[in-house]
Design an enzyme around this catalytic site. Structure first.
Site, PDB file in Angstrom:
ATOM      1  N   HIS A 111       0.823  -1.210   0.000  1.00  0.00           N
ATOM      2  CA  HIS A 111       0.000   0.000   0.000  1.00  0.00           C
ATOM      3  C   HIS A 111       0.863   1.268   0.000  1.00  0.00           C
ATOM      4  O   HIS A 111       0.537   2.252  -0.673  1.00  0.00           O
ATOM      5  CB  HIS A 111      -0.948  -0.006   1.203  1.00  0.00           C
ATOM      6  CG  HIS A 111      -1.636   1.308   1.419  1.00  0.00           C
ATOM      7  ND1 HIS A 111      -1.283   2.170   2.428  1.00  0.00           N
ATOM      8  CD2 HIS A 111      -2.643   1.916   0.733  1.00  0.00           C
ATOM      9  CE1 HIS A 111      -2.053   3.245   2.363  1.00  0.00           C
ATOM     10  NE2 HIS A 111      -2.878   3.120   1.348  1.00  0.00           N
ATOM     11  N   GLU A 116      -3.591   8.053   7.395  1.00  0.00           N
ATOM     12  CA  GLU A 116      -4.627   7.230   6.770  1.00  0.00           C
ATOM     13  C   GLU A 116      -5.028   6.105   7.731  1.00  0.00           C
ATOM     14  O   GLU A 116      -6.215   5.786   7.871  1.00  0.00           O
ATOM     15  CB  GLU A 116      -4.121   6.657   5.444  1.00  0.00           C
ATOM     16  CG  GLU A 116      -5.176   5.891   4.695  1.00  0.00           C
ATOM     17  CD  GLU A 116      -4.765   5.424   3.305  1.00  0.00           C
ATOM     18  OE1 GLU A 116      -5.606   4.797   2.646  1.00  0.00           O
ATOM     19  OE2 GLU A 116      -3.617   5.668   2.875  1.00  0.00           O
ATOM     20  N   GLU A 145       2.000   2.007  -3.392  1.00  0.00           N
ATOM     21  CA  GLU A 145       0.924   2.632  -4.169  1.00  0.00           C
ATOM     22  C   GLU A 145       0.983   4.159  -4.010  1.00  0.00           C
ATOM     23  O   GLU A 145       0.839   4.902  -4.980  1.00  0.00           O
ATOM     24  CB  GLU A 145      -0.424   2.071  -3.702  1.00  0.00           C
ATOM     25  CG  GLU A 145      -1.633   2.653  -4.393  1.00  0.00           C
ATOM     26  CD  GLU A 145      -2.719   3.034  -3.415  1.00  0.00           C
ATOM     27  OE1 GLU A 145      -3.079   4.229  -3.367  1.00  0.00           O
ATOM     28  OE2 GLU A 145      -3.202   2.140  -2.695  1.00  0.00           O
ATOM     29  N   HIS A 146       1.233   4.637  -2.797  1.00  0.00           N
ATOM     30  CA  HIS A 146       1.371   6.080  -2.587  1.00  0.00           C
ATOM     31  C   HIS A 146       2.618   6.629  -3.270  1.00  0.00           C
ATOM     32  O   HIS A 146       2.597   7.703  -3.869  1.00  0.00           O
ATOM     33  CB  HIS A 146       1.448   6.388  -1.083  1.00  0.00           C
ATOM     34  CG  HIS A 146       0.111   6.409  -0.403  1.00  0.00           C
ATOM     35  ND1 HIS A 146      -0.360   7.512   0.272  1.00  0.00           N
ATOM     36  CD2 HIS A 146      -0.848   5.464  -0.295  1.00  0.00           C
ATOM     37  CE1 HIS A 146      -1.557   7.238   0.779  1.00  0.00           C
ATOM     38  NE2 HIS A 146      -1.868   5.996   0.453  1.00  0.00           N
TER      39      HIS A 146
END
Lengths: 468, 458
Positions: free
Chosen positions: A77, A157, A80-81
């Site tokens: 994840h 997040e 992904e950023h």
């Protein structure tokens, strides 16, 4: 009761009327899609739709959080950023600036089995976003200057999605209790303690290992022809060299031997919820012959206003404000089958739980009816109709199917396979998954302020003050 | 198939950005004005590529028109209208809709009672018939009322613990203390307990009328098919709603602006991340400078990952995952609002940066390049929202409820194109104002001295 538009029921007559599903021989493409591969192994699917001059590009990588190294949860994840933070040809931020400046919308998401990136633009901008997406498939640059503030962003997040949300915290505990060994037990975001330590070397290694044209699916949906898409794909993605990508060897899930109860009490919970989760086959793992029947079973048990759980607990007994069941077969490895109940104010949670268990036990013992099965099947099949009403939805459905081990042939055959499910198959599936099997039972409970378990401590603040 | 996915995305969560606007190529959407023999008007976009039909409609009456002691009445009606009508009880009504592949849903707002229908051509007549039944002969059976009351009471309780909804509720309550907008749309546990079957029946009888109705339809039907359908569906409603005729119970509330400008209000909650909500007055859609403000919002914080706030708060400092701004327009107020989520330790710094960026933007306005980029984004991105028959119908309804013309799809681009750098700098100076920017923080923040600590109990 007010619901946002959700799943849809129809009768078999509708299908005939609408001419949706040809019945002869091989199933027709569900969304009118066509498929080809580039010499470097990139799978490409094109879904022409000329209703509006827009086009969506999605790239799905066949890698997700379940492919992470042990001890480094959150790598997938976080990457992904970082994919938005610049390449050999683009400065940090430039990717998003170019897309915005061209009137486009974009985002990305990560799950256990896949990571996806997408843009929607006016169709004349398609070459531009294909160039951009191809660029970051092989020329990503990651620096600490970009990584360190972004690591704070993913921790924010985590706080937003998990730390602030008791039900999400409980969901993570349920996954960890259900899967004893398989990495599906680890949250997609990562455990916050490990997220705080994610570093450049591990992000780089994950990218270098998994991000390759031969480990990706490109889906182009909207105002484009197959020929044009083919030419553009060859032009922009064709030159990217293939890589030796490792097999996705995942730990085996052992036999469960015990029931587990997970309970979270919090002063931030006002409404109790009870749920129960079983391991279940997916399309590609476990007793896969039951997957389509389990989809029908989930609809019969908890799919709509007339589903067994809703009707018994909400309407007839009046002891719940909500009740339902859920099953998702789209996983590489073992999936799960669950049901839940939210008690009415004044109904003890255990009474609601016992009533829900009784509905399911009766279903397993006595079976479902032909009428229930027919209605559930047509309701499932008609989701295709509404998916086709959207320009971007087919890209989502196709990408997710291909990234979780299905083929386009599987997807196209889905309505027929659902349509072929029999009462006996549903009953056999209910037996196989729910009868005498261990499960995780979860309770989300209110607590008086100051009572209950301690609040989770925050991840350490590992970031030095930013140098401007 | 794609259902109930637990995606984790990089999305700008929780921002209901009203009216993200640009233009669509003129050839793409043709809107027809259809008037039925009975005089009911609808805006129609024909699309025969699928069998789907979407209807969006609204009555001009909403939560702000509810009596103070019946706060939440509009929401209660909206939640109970699909619980049976005519000869069909709740299970029969909802089961019939499911058998017809169709959904009927209702969404109340402060100013409007909105609803949607999604169906397919073969079932069109029966589904619109079910809608007519629900609007004219709802049953409001006792068990359904008790169940919905419970659902709403539980929702009120849940939102009292969720930082975002709580921040929103407190912001309205604190900034519109003597105005209906200050009351929660869901109502309170106390007012909801007092809403009875008679109230629900009276609402439907007095507040629905053809004089208050706007209709938008998109999908697989022709104007000639739509005309009789409009009369069958909405014809049985009163030509003039009883409430309009008497106007006794709930006259239109006055125009108002936020009263807690410049202040920081705190609601203490033991959460790891504070929610920071901030807002100041905006401009009405009819204002000549509205489009300039729309462009300014896009530079400052709205719609993309390339805004000033995104850069200052998220990109360079890692202070937030979600940060954004938007314009929100109501009948009696207009807002430029924003939202961010940051760990408690960083709330002081985040609020300071937002104020700083606000002040700098007011003083300088955007650069030539920022203005140009925002305009091309707004012009292009608008068309992307037209993804389905329902999203187009929603857009057409928005035009009607906000007094925009039927050819608005074609005009939009010109309105945005016209915005000059001089306009942008002038409107930034005149409208963007850190002294009017009011904050609500929900959490356990450090580094801020609140002007007021608000106890959120009802």
């Amino acid at each position: 009761m007010r619901r946002t538009a959700g799943s849809i029921l129809a009768t078999a007559v509708a299908v005939a009327l609408l001419g949706m599903f040809p019945r002869a021989g091989q199933a027709a493409p569900l969304f009118g899609e066509s498929e080809f591969a580039l010499p470097n192994g990139l799978e490409v699917v094109v879904v022409p739709n000329h209703r509006a001059p827009n086009v969506t590009q999605m790239v799905w990588y066949k890698v997700g959080s379940a492919d992470e190294e042990r001890g480094w949860s959150g790598v997938a994840h976080f990457l992904e950023h970082l994919m938005f933070k610049g390449t050999k040809n683009l400065k940090p931020k430039e990717f998003s600036e170019i897309v915005a400046r061209n009137g486009g919308q974009e985002n990305a998401f990560t799950s256990w089995d896949y990571t996806a990136y997408y843009q929607t633009v006016a169709s004349d901008r398609l070459p531009l976003v294909m160039k951009l997406e191809a660029d970051r498939m092989h020329d990503l640059v990651i620096t600490n200057e970009q990584l360190l503030p972004e690591r704070q962003v993913i921790l924010e997040e985590w706080r937003m999605r998990i730390g602030n949300v008791p039900s999400a915290t409980l969901d993570q505990q349920i996954e960890a209790a259900l899967y004893l060994n398989h990495p599906y037990r680890i949250p997609v975001l990562g455990w916050s303690e490990e997220m705080a330590k994610l570093d450049l070397a591990h992000e780089r290694r994950f990218y270098d290992t998994w991000y390759a044209p031969n480990n990706a699916v490109l889906v182009i949906a909207g105002d484009v022809t197959v020929e044009a898409a083919k030419k553009l794909a060859q032009q922009y993605y064709g030159p990217i060299p293939r890589k030796a990508v490792p097999a996705r060897l995942r730990p085996v899930e052992p036999q469960r031997e015990a029931n587990t109860t997970v309970e979270l009490k919090s002063a931030r919970v006002r409404n109790p919820v009870w749920s129960r989760v079983y391991l279940a086959p997916s399309y590609h793992s476990g007793e896969t012959q039951y997957a389509y029947a389990l989809e029908v079973l989930a609809e019969v048990l908890g799919g709509g206003a007339n589903s067994r759980l809703h009707k018994a607990l909400v309407i007839d007994q009046q002891i719940a404000t909500g009740a339902g069941a859920s099953y998702d077969p789209q996983r590489l490895d073992l999936g799960k089958f669950s049901y839940y109940v939210s008690p009415r104010v004044g109904t003890p949670i255990d009474a609601a739980a016992e009533a829900a268990e009784a509905v399911v036990a009766k279903t397993v013992a006595e079976g479902v009816t032909a009428d229930e099965v027919e209605r559930a099947k047509t309701r499932l099949k008609n989701e295709v109709l509404y998916a086709n009403d959207s320009l971007s939805q087919p890209a989502n459905v196709i990408g997710r199917a291909l990234a979780t081990g299905s083929s386009l042939a599987d997807l196209d055959a889905w309505p027929d396979r659902i349509g072929a499910v029999t009462v006996d198959e549903v009953n056999a599936a209910a037996h196989a998954v729910l009868e005498g099997k261990t499960s995780v039972t979860a309770r989300l409970l209110p607590a008086k302020p100051g009572a209950g378990g301690p609040e989770k401590p925050l991840p350490p603040q590992s970031l030095p003050e930013q140098i401007r | 198939m794609s259902r109930r996915l637990a995606f984790i995305g990089r999305s700008l969560a929780g921002l209901a950005l009203a009216a993200l606007i640009a233009a669509r190529p003129a050839q793409a959407v043709t809107v027809e004005r259809v008037v039925s023999p009975g005089g009911i008007e609808a805006w129609l976009v024909e699309d025969h590529s699928q069998k789907v039909i979407s209807l969006s409609y609204a009555f001009h009456t909403g939560a702000a028109n509810d009596p103070a002691d019946k706060t939440g009445l509009t929401e209660f009606v909206a939640s109970t209208l699909d619980e049976g009508a005519g000869d069909l009880d709740s299970a029969a009504f909802q089961g019939r809709l499911e058998d017809l592949s169709s959904t009927i849903s209702f969404q109340p707002t402060q100013d409007f009672f909105q609803g949607q229908v999604r169906t397919v051509a073969p079932y069109r007549d029966e589904v619109f018939g079910l809608l007519r039944l629900s609007l004219t002969r709802p049953r409001f059976d006792a068990p359904a009322i008790a169940r919905v009351r419970d659902q709403i009471v539980k929702a009120i309780a849940a939102r009292a613990e969720e930082p975002n909804p709580l921040a929103s509720k407190i912001w309205w309550h604190s900034n519109f203390p003597d105005h209906p907008y200050g009351r929660p749309v869901l109502g309170t546990a106390k007012t909801v307990a007092g809403i009875m079957a008679d109230d629900l029946h009276a609402y439907v009888e007095h507040r629905f009328g053809r004089d208050r109705l706007k209709v938008a339809v998109v999908g697989d039907l022709t104007p000639d098919e739509l005309k009789p359908l409009l009369d069958q569906t909405f014809g049985p409603l009163p030509a003039t709603s009883a409430e309009t005729a008497t106007s006794a119970e709930t006259a239109s509330p006055p125009d108002a602006v936020p009263t807690a400008g410049g202040q920081v209000l705190l609601v203490k909650k033991p959460v790891p991340q504070s929610t920071v909500l901030f807002a100041q007055p905006g401009l009405a859609v009819a204002d000549k400078d509205y489009y300039t403000l729309l462009v300014l919002n896009n530079v400052l914080g709205g719609g993309t990952f390339s805004t000033r706030l995104e850069h200052a708060v998220r990109e360079t400092r890692g202070l937030a995952y979600s940060i954004g701004t938007g314009l929100s327009n109501y009948d009696h107020t207009a807002l430029l609002f924003g939202q961010a989520g940051t760990q408690n330790a960083k709330v002081g710094e985040t609020v300071a940066i937002i104020r700083q960026e606000w002040a700098r933007f007011a003083a300088e306005g955007p650069t030539e390049q920022e203005l140009k980029d925002a305009k091309t984004y707004l012009e292009g991105a608008y068309a992307l929202g037209l993804d389905s028959t329902l999203s187009i119908a929603e857009r057409l309804l928005f035009f009607q409820t906000h007094g925009l013309p039927i050819d608005y799809f074609d005009r939009r681009k010109g309105l945005i194109e016209k915005v000059t750098l001089a306009d942008a700098k002038r409107v930034a100076k005149a409208v963007i104002d850190p002294a009017k920017l009011g904050f609500v923080v929900v959490g356990d923040p450090q580094g801020v001295t609140p002007d007021q600590i608000v106890d959120p109990t009802d």
